[in-house]
Design a protein around this motif. Structure first.
Motif, PDB file in Angstrom:
ATOM      1  N   ILE A  98       0.688  -1.421   0.201  1.00  0.00           N
ATOM      2  CA  ILE A  98      -0.063   0.062  -0.078  1.00  0.00           C
ATOM      3  C   ILE A  98       0.598   1.250  -0.107  1.00  0.00           C
ATOM      4  O   ILE A  98       1.934   1.378   0.952  1.00  0.00           O
ATOM      5  N   PRO A 102       0.308   5.116   0.358  1.00  0.00           N
ATOM      6  CA  PRO A 102      -0.873   6.330   0.552  1.00  0.00           C
ATOM      7  C   PRO A 102      -0.394   7.485   0.387  1.00  0.00           C
ATOM      8  O   PRO A 102       0.832   7.972   0.603  1.00  0.00           O
ATOM      9  N   CYS A 144      -6.673   8.383   3.746  1.00  0.00           N
ATOM     10  CA  CYS A 144      -5.620   8.560   4.393  1.00  0.00           C
ATOM     11  C   CYS A 144      -5.547   9.281   5.790  1.00  0.00           C
ATOM     12  O   CYS A 144      -5.054   8.784   6.680  1.00  0.00           O
ATOM     13  N   TYR A 199      -5.647   3.743   4.419  1.00  0.00           N
ATOM     14  CA  TYR A 199      -4.853   3.784   3.296  1.00  0.00           C
ATOM     15  C   TYR A 199      -4.894   3.185   2.065  1.00  0.00           C
ATOM     16  O   TYR A 199      -4.594   3.498   0.904  1.00  0.00           O
ATOM     17  N   CYS A 235      -6.950   5.222  -0.384  1.00  0.00           N
ATOM     18  CA  CYS A 235      -6.545   6.651  -0.937  1.00  0.00           C
ATOM     19  C   CYS A 235      -7.332   7.036  -1.913  1.00  0.00           C
ATOM     20  O   CYS A 235      -7.485   6.349  -2.982  1.00  0.00           O
ATOM     21  N   GLY A 240      -2.698   3.982  -2.637  1.00  0.00           N
ATOM     22  CA  GLY A 240      -3.464   2.756  -2.218  1.00  0.00           C
ATOM     23  C   GLY A 240      -2.731   1.551  -2.699  1.00  0.00           C
ATOM     24  O   GLY A 240      -1.406   1.476  -2.762  1.00  0.00           O
ATOM     25  N   SER A 258       5.211   4.705   2.212  1.00  0.00           N
ATOM     26  CA  SER A 258       5.115   3.446   1.659  1.00  0.00           C
ATOM     27  C   SER A 258       6.149   2.465   2.045  1.00  0.00           C
ATOM     28  O   SER A 258       6.276   1.361   1.951  1.00  0.00           O
ATOM     29  N   ASP A 300      -4.906  -1.963   4.985  1.00  0.00           N
ATOM     30  CA  ASP A 300      -4.463  -0.658   5.130  1.00  0.00           C
ATOM     31  C   ASP A 300      -3.007  -0.357   5.289  1.00  0.00           C
ATOM     32  O   ASP A 300      -2.421   0.466   4.875  1.00  0.00           O
TER      33      ASP A 300
END
Lengths: 346, 346, 346, 346
Positions: free
Chosen positions: D87, D89, D96, D101, D104, D109, D132, D292
């Motif tokens: 993920i 974000p 977020c 996330y 997003c 995402g 990330s 997430d």
């Protein structure tokens, strides 16, 4: 440009300073259209907030127009009409990831008018602009939005949400200054059955009544007895401290029922006595907190939809050049009846 | 029958009293098979608990066998082997309906050995029997279950659940007496990464280590510095007070990180100082509480499945007729090394 | 006495039956002062609820006067004016201890007019009287309170609380029958910014408007598009199903935004299709539920304080002897415009 | 550099492509040190994920070394050994800010190997690098950390946290592939009393047993009856779907007790039937979700402290150049016994 500069305890002036420029890629420069003064600013002027060093421009609440953005700013554009929040979150640290923006560990949090130059000026540099600025919806006035820079989210998050106000509750709010009044307004969003407000000044209790208090009690009129009578001796579901002194905190601790919540909003300078000899067995929850401003987008939406009406909180209006006079009116609230003052670009 | 009778501050005896009988339709009479002594009983003997009147039979923890039930008792039957919980809830009042049994407003809550005669006797009358007695699963010994009458649910509910311990957390437990040790055991159910235990006695810290403490610190060895070092200066996610004096509560308030939880378990006789001048901005949550014992069925299930091992908490065993000796051993814990004592029917 | 008796699918009559007497120590006998009919009763008459056996007196909502109490009843007294809740909880089982009264495992839950004789009669036996009857506060009329026997707590708990409606939310309510309308009323307690109501009948949408719906949409007018437009294509925060058929449930699943809540209130007779191929990635929460009626005391308090006004939900009034006529009017709601009917003792 | 390139349904190759460069100020370029293959990648190869267009480099899980960072990257530095999360974000949008996330709205995402080129390559461009990438603590091996790119946080967040597993619970996990096994591991962090695992393959049930399953049941051996017997007919507290087909989802819905939780983890391609005719009254909560990855820092901490041991999940190891062979082994899991494969830089 002109700005309100702190020169150490007891000394401040409205004077010429350099206009701020971009320093970091996620900065924005905002022209101030309207700005206000917070009770915390008065504390700073007295020297109570040690982190604020001389030559600091004060102020952490404003509405303005974006004039310049750094290369890393993505969601804010030049020309946007924005709310400048009192909280500037980095958005990446452990706390920001949990939406605890006020506790930011990466140089953010409450920094404006505190650790970096603030909003009581013609321009401000807004760090972490994507996270600290909120574009205003159409139909929301600058003055209405100004109250969402600090006191509305503070009252809502630190008072109402931390206190877990629920439909049907009896809520006591101790202190009917601007924060206490904002707490009445936002507590009503959860439909408590009864809001009891305590203050030392009848004038403020009158304002509380107008904003939705069901019962008002002068501090001198034995609020403990009044609450006991109204609640069958049990106490209130939620007690919210909105003053910042030991006496009012201790009153809240006396007012709350077993299993209830005490939410402290006040900024305290001294310790309070916690009567654990009676409280240990009462299953109460006490919360403290600096605002995170995570609710600002929601509050803006409610302002736009007419669910919140912040207009009654502004009692005095000035041109931004009348900053020193505005400080005086705000500082003499018991005489002037000032709640919040608003200063506008001229 | 014989019972431990309180005759006012400093005076108690193991003497003949009338065997209790049913008074209300939801009463049960339980023959005591094993019983223990709580730190609270020592407070009562000193006269610290004003609600306890002379001629009261003390004790609020036991395992026994049901001998008689009232006409309104539905779920408990004669012959059942039962845990007698320290909390006897009416089950119908506002608080009981919210599972806040310790705050029962209908004559229930903590009443045994407090407002009605208790369990340090050969028989006890258990009010609200359907709600205050728990039938023991097969394979759970009387002695193991005895710890679930008070200290396990107290540690779990008032410490661990109120403190919201989560996987990965750093938890500080201040006090390694029986309650502190039970807090270590039940905190581990949520897989914190690190449990730091503080106590004044090395012997208790050794017991803490055996029960799963990751770090132990003598109170004299500056626990503030140790915690600061272990947490990069941030503080612990959860601090649990398991002593009951101002000093340890204030230590907990110093140890907890911004946004963290302070769960008070200790029974306090005096107020503490709450340093709101530093805490107001830290977004902490403080909880207090008497146990509700809502977790007792869950804890019994975990005892039966082997997830909890209470055996290390019982250090001394007696016949029930040796009640006075057991009190002495328990009261002199620093000399005898006593954690919990268990007395058995002979 | 007279009662509405079910004689198997399609057959029912208002006939003489024996007046009920006490059977268990915690029973009460209540004289019915006002009673209503539920959509579920219509399902029973058709034979859709297999647990209801012939010769059963129907009805699970009433207000009445206590005429007799069993020896184990403690909080309810002869002469009390009481609300008879649709839920009769034992108060002691695993579910009741968690306030999941509707899921009672000890012979309680929804039993009136279902597993035992109900309230559409001149008298009813109320099991678990301390838990199933609520003494009415002064100033609350019988008719106003009648709505709290089932539909108000159902709408509030199963719709609004399960759906976690919050200030500022956009809420879609699908179905504007009595339950849907009660959902509008109780959702407003949490100050959503916008309530969108969908129904097939314009007349019901008009009622929805009067009770506080912000937007109403005929089911034929493509509610998916309307919601998409109103929410910038995102969907609603909370979708509440208040009909009980697959089509409306599936509509709710389409309307809810990623991360939103779908609360099902409707009583379903057939399965629905759950489009997991699109929903698996959307982080939605779906809840179902029979009411627990744990909120009844809170709702009564809000009724007494004027925060709730149930008067608009009753459209037709009868004498209790006009039971069959009332059933007809209620069953033909699309012609008669009936929402709730109230029948009074004569 | 070499990369695994998707050329449309059924066609992929390990081929030369351009090495990625920085595009946005918050990008980083990471050299891949170890990478794995996800079941989702197999779906993509079949053409099931329409958003993935030909010429896309696949892969969304890796551990690597930072080689270059954009001007807006603040917390990640060249040379850092990092986990590349599945993920990415933006960190600023509405979702977020609520730590959702995976949802997003700003171009983040799940994008790697989906909407932008992924990790099954010698280098990857990591957008939103501060959010990330996670710097690995000392003492955590690349291979151990690799499992935290997707399956551990997915199992923990979407299965265990959404399902609200609590101490003492009975948990059913349907599916004992890598995700199901990771669910066993992370469910144990909350000390359920009993984990029941259902799968069609005995080999996977054996792995489940080794990772902590208390009871294993072959899908062919009537898991409904087994669960009914183990729970006294009540059902499980939490049922977790870890397969992604209608049949297993419907099994979970049958297994869950009234008031329980059903957490769907599986990626579904077709709808399921939701038996609302029985579920409407059961007060169940169903959740769905894409991960997430908000828990990744916590899981990393637990990996470092030895609370999690991911080593058993990797069954086959390859050089990164053996990508096609690794895909074959992973795709033929029923023959090869593969759980997760790890490919290392050579």
């Amino acid at each position: 440009m002109k700005a309100l500069v702190y020169h150490g305890p007891g000394r401040h002036s409205w004077e010429d300073v350099d206009k701020p420029g971009l320093r970091m890629p996620d900065d924005a420069i905002v022209r101030i259209d309207t700005v206000t003064i917070c009770g915390t600013d008065l504390h700073i002027l007295k020297g109570d907030v040690a982190d604020v060093t001389p030559e600091r421009v004060l102020g952490h609440e404003a509405v303005g127009t974006v004039e310049q953005v750094g290369s890393g700013v993505r969601d804010i554009a030049v020309g946007d009409r924005v709310l400048v929040s009192c909280i500037s979150p980095c958005g990446r640290c452990r706390y920001c990831r949990a939406a605890s923006y006020g506790q930011c560990r990466n140089g953010g949090g409450w920094i404006l008018g505190h650790l970096v130059d603030g909003t009581q000026a013609e321009y401000v540099r807004a760090p972490f602009a994507d996270n600290s600025l909120h574009v205003l919806p159409d139909g929301v006035t600058d003055e209405a939005a100004l109250l969402l820079a600090d006191i509305l989210p503070t009252a809502y998050e630190v008072g109402v949400l931390n206190g877990r106000v629920l439909p049907g509750d009896t809520v006591a709010i101790v202190g009917a200054g601007p924060i206490g009044l904002a707490t009445i307004m936002t507590a009503r969003l959860f439909s408590p059955s009864r809001i009891i407000v305590v203050d030392a000044a009848q004038q403020r209790l009158d304002a509380a009544k107008q904003l939705g208090a069901d019962v008002t009690v002068l501090a001198a009129d034995d609020p403990r007895s009044v609450v006991a009578e109204l609640t069958g001796g049990l106490g209130v579901d939620v007690a919210i401290e909105a003053v910042g002194i030991a006496e009012t905190f201790e009153l809240c601790a006396d007012l709350v029922r077993p299993g209830g919540h005490l939410a402290n909003i006040g900024v305290h300078g001294k310790p309070a006595t916690l009567h654990l000899e009676t409280l240990w067995i009462k299953n109460i929850t006490i919360t403290t907190g600096l605002v995170d401003a995570h609710s600002t987008p929601t509050l803006l939406k409610m302002l736009a939809s007419g669910q919140l009406d912040t207009s009654r909180l502004v009692t005095h209006r000035f041109g931004i050049g009348e900053m020193l006079e505005a400080y005086d009116v705000f500082a003499q609230a018991s005489d002037t009846g000032a709640l919040k003052v608003a200063l506008f670009r001229t």
